[in-house]
Design a protein around this motif. Structure first.
Motif, mmCIF file in Angstrom:
data_model
loop_
_atom_site.group_PDB
_atom_site.id
_atom_site.type_symbol
_atom_site.label_atom_id
_atom_site.label_comp_id
_atom_site.label_asym_id
_atom_site.label_seq_id
_atom_site.Cartn_x
_atom_site.Cartn_y
_atom_site.Cartn_z
ATOM 1 N N ARG A 200 0.810 -1.212 0.000
ATOM 2 C CA ARG A 200 0.000 0.000 0.000
ATOM 3 C C ARG A 200 0.846 1.266 0.000
ATOM 4 O O ARG A 200 0.372 2.325 -0.397
ATOM 5 C CB ARG A 200 -0.893 0.019 1.236
ATOM 6 C CG ARG A 200 -2.034 -0.980 1.226
ATOM 7 C CD ARG A 200 -3.032 -0.538 2.259
ATOM 8 N NE ARG A 200 -4.164 -1.431 2.377
ATOM 9 C CZ ARG A 200 -5.302 -1.079 2.963
ATOM 10 N NH1 ARG A 200 -5.429 0.125 3.482
ATOM 11 N NH2 ARG A 200 -6.304 -1.930 3.050
ATOM 12 N N ASN A 201 2.078 1.151 0.466
ATOM 13 C CA ASN A 201 2.914 2.339 0.679
ATOM 14 C C ASN A 201 4.310 2.108 0.108
ATOM 15 O O ASN A 201 5.269 1.881 0.856
ATOM 16 C CB ASN A 201 2.988 2.649 2.182
ATOM 17 C CG ASN A 201 1.607 2.806 2.805
ATOM 18 O OD1 ASN A 201 0.980 3.849 2.682
ATOM 19 N ND2 ASN A 201 1.124 1.747 3.457
ATOM 20 N N PRO A 202 4.443 2.160 -1.214
ATOM 21 C CA PRO A 202 5.721 1.838 -1.843
ATOM 22 C C PRO A 202 6.859 2.773 -1.441
ATOM 23 O O PRO A 202 8.018 2.368 -1.451
ATOM 24 C CB PRO A 202 5.420 1.940 -3.343
ATOM 25 C CG PRO A 202 4.200 2.807 -3.435
ATOM 26 C CD PRO A 202 3.405 2.481 -2.222
ATOM 27 N N ALA A 203 6.537 4.019 -1.084
ATOM 28 C CA ALA A 203 7.599 4.931 -0.658
ATOM 29 C C ALA A 203 8.270 4.435 0.616
ATOM 30 O O ALA A 203 9.465 4.667 0.831
ATOM 31 C CB ALA A 203 7.046 6.340 -0.440
ATOM 32 N N LEU A 204 7.508 3.737 1.461
ATOM 33 C CA LEU A 204 8.090 3.168 2.670
ATOM 34 C C LEU A 204 9.042 2.025 2.325
ATOM 35 O O LEU A 204 10.100 1.870 2.947
ATOM 36 C CB LEU A 204 6.988 2.689 3.617
ATOM 37 C CG LEU A 204 7.438 2.022 4.914
ATOM 38 C CD1 LEU A 204 8.366 2.927 5.711
ATOM 39 C CD2 LEU A 204 6.214 1.617 5.757
ATOM 40 N N ALA A 205 8.678 1.212 1.333
ATOM 41 C CA ALA A 205 9.577 0.143 0.882
ATOM 42 C C ALA A 205 10.895 0.727 0.386
ATOM 43 O O ALA A 205 11.988 0.253 0.743
ATOM 44 C CB ALA A 205 8.907 -0.673 -0.219
ATOM 45 N N ASP A 206 10.805 1.777 -0.419
ATOM 46 C CA ASP A 206 12.020 2.415 -0.921
ATOM 47 C C ASP A 206 12.819 3.048 0.217
ATOM 48 O O ASP A 206 14.060 3.056 0.188
ATOM 49 C CB ASP A 206 11.670 3.473 -1.960
ATOM 50 C CG ASP A 206 11.280 2.874 -3.306
ATOM 51 O OD1 ASP A 206 11.364 1.637 -3.452
ATOM 52 O OD2 ASP A 206 10.886 3.632 -4.201
ATOM 53 N N HIS A 207 12.121 3.584 1.212
ATOM 54 C CA HIS A 207 12.799 4.176 2.362
ATOM 55 C C HIS A 207 13.619 3.128 3.110
ATOM 56 O O HIS A 207 14.751 3.399 3.525
ATOM 57 C CB HIS A 207 11.764 4.803 3.290
ATOM 58 C CG HIS A 207 12.337 5.461 4.504
ATOM 59 N ND1 HIS A 207 13.182 6.549 4.444
ATOM 60 C CD2 HIS A 207 12.194 5.186 5.833
ATOM 61 C CE1 HIS A 207 13.533 6.918 5.664
ATOM 62 N NE2 HIS A 207 12.945 6.108 6.531
ATOM 63 N N LEU A 208 13.072 1.932 3.290
ATOM 64 C CA LEU A 208 13.817 0.860 3.951
ATOM 65 C C LEU A 208 15.068 0.487 3.164
ATOM 66 O O LEU A 208 16.129 0.225 3.747
ATOM 67 C CB LEU A 208 12.924 -0.371 4.119
ATOM 68 C CG LEU A 208 11.834 -0.285 5.173
ATOM 69 C CD1 LEU A 208 10.835 -1.420 4.978
ATOM 70 C CD2 LEU A 208 12.432 -0.344 6.573
ATOM 71 N N ILE A 209 14.939 0.472 1.844
ATOM 72 C CA ILE A 209 16.099 0.184 0.999
ATOM 73 C C ILE A 209 17.132 1.294 1.134
ATOM 74 O O ILE A 209 18.338 1.032 1.268
ATOM 75 C CB ILE A 209 15.657 0.021 -0.470
ATOM 76 C CG1 ILE A 209 14.702 -1.173 -0.607
ATOM 77 C CG2 ILE A 209 16.874 -0.164 -1.371
ATOM 78 C CD1 ILE A 209 14.020 -1.261 -1.967
ATOM 79 N N GLU A 210 16.678 2.541 1.110
ATOM 80 C CA GLU A 210 17.587 3.674 1.238
ATOM 81 C C GLU A 210 18.324 3.659 2.575
ATOM 82 O O GLU A 210 19.530 3.933 2.642
ATOM 83 C CB GLU A 210 16.820 4.981 1.077
ATOM 84 C CG GLU A 210 16.322 5.223 -0.342
ATOM 85 C CD GLU A 210 15.465 6.472 -0.455
ATOM 86 O OE1 GLU A 210 15.346 6.998 -1.574
ATOM 87 O OE2 GLU A 210 14.900 6.914 0.580
ATOM 88 N N LEU A 211 17.588 3.342 3.654
ATOM 89 C CA LEU A 211 18.221 3.263 4.967
ATOM 90 C C LEU A 211 19.301 2.192 4.990
ATOM 91 O O LEU A 211 20.397 2.393 5.530
ATOM 92 C CB LEU A 211 17.176 2.953 6.037
ATOM 93 C CG LEU A 211 16.201 4.062 6.429
ATOM 94 C CD1 LEU A 211 15.160 3.512 7.401
ATOM 95 C CD2 LEU A 211 16.929 5.247 7.048
#
Length: 238
Positions: A200-211
């Protein structure tokens, strides 16, 4: 060659009753779209938890599963070593509670020591939180700031001084009806919504990758995902 990114999905037989395994599938797909080589390891009780992963994922489960999971993870130590080495963590619902300092279970509210990855404590709430949740993700702007999902938890979680809220609730209960949802400490994120939340929240998935990788990712344009988010955000506000 594409960089390999190691993702570990922890104890699905214990912490996977609400479809949170889907978070691993989302991370895998988005890593591939971003040009990385995803490597997924699914760890069950009795297996060693790899301490060299980039991202760790924990999902929801019942009281007895929480106790078994937290004791096994403390004894194993792999998750803690991974966090110390700079991995990112997404802990959902029961996973969020066991990531804290303590949580309670059963009619007698027995206190169980948590993993201590987040400065939060969870106890049984007066009513169960069930339904759509919509919260504004702190530190984000625009559409990406909105977190949508489905909460289903009987525990109430309160933040200590060592954690900050992940988001602020617009619709739903969140942590304990105090307007906050989830908690963050460094690269560890705890949150209640299912959905699975990363679908539902792909930006959060990308945020985890970025972190995990300590780098910014280029935006991905996926019209079908944008439309899904539009529908779910509208539904939550009705």
């Amino acid at each position: 060659m594409a960089r390999t990114v190691h993702v570990v999905l922890i104890y699905q037989s214990l912490l996977g009753i609400y479809g949170d395994r889907g978070n691993a599938l989302v991370i895998e797909r988005r890593l591939a779209w971003h040009g990385f080589e995803p490597r997924l390891t699914i760890v069950e009780p009795g297996d060693k938890v790899p301490d060299d992963a980039d991202i760790y994922l924990l999902g929801g489960g019942e009281d007895s599963a929480q106790i078994t999971a937290v004791r096994a993870l403390i004894a194993d130590g792999g998750l803690h070593r991974g966090v110390e080495r700079g991995a990112s963590v997404l802990a959902v619902c029961a996973g969020y509670q066991i990531a804290g300092t303590t949580f309670t279970v059963g009619d007698r509210d027995t206190v169980i020591d948590g993993l201590g990855l987040l400065d939060v404590t969870s106890t049984r709430g007066p009513t169960r939180a069930v339904g759509e949740i919509l919260a504004r993700w702190e530190g984000r702007t625009g559409d990406d700031a909105w977190i949508s999902g489905f909460e289903n938890h009987g525990g109430h979680t309160r933040l200590g001084p060592g954690a900050k809220p992940f988001a602020r609730v617009e619709v739903g209960v969140g942590n304990c009806g105090d307007g906050t949802e989830g908690a963050v400490n460094g690269k560890v994120i705890g949150t209640y919504p299912h959905g699975p939340i990363l679908a539902r929240n792909p930006a959060l998935a990308d945020h985890l990758i970025e972190l995990a990788l300590d780098r910014k990712l280029k935006p991905l344009v996926r019209p079908e995902i944008t439309e899904l988010r539009r529908q779910r955000l509208l539904a939550a506000r009705r």
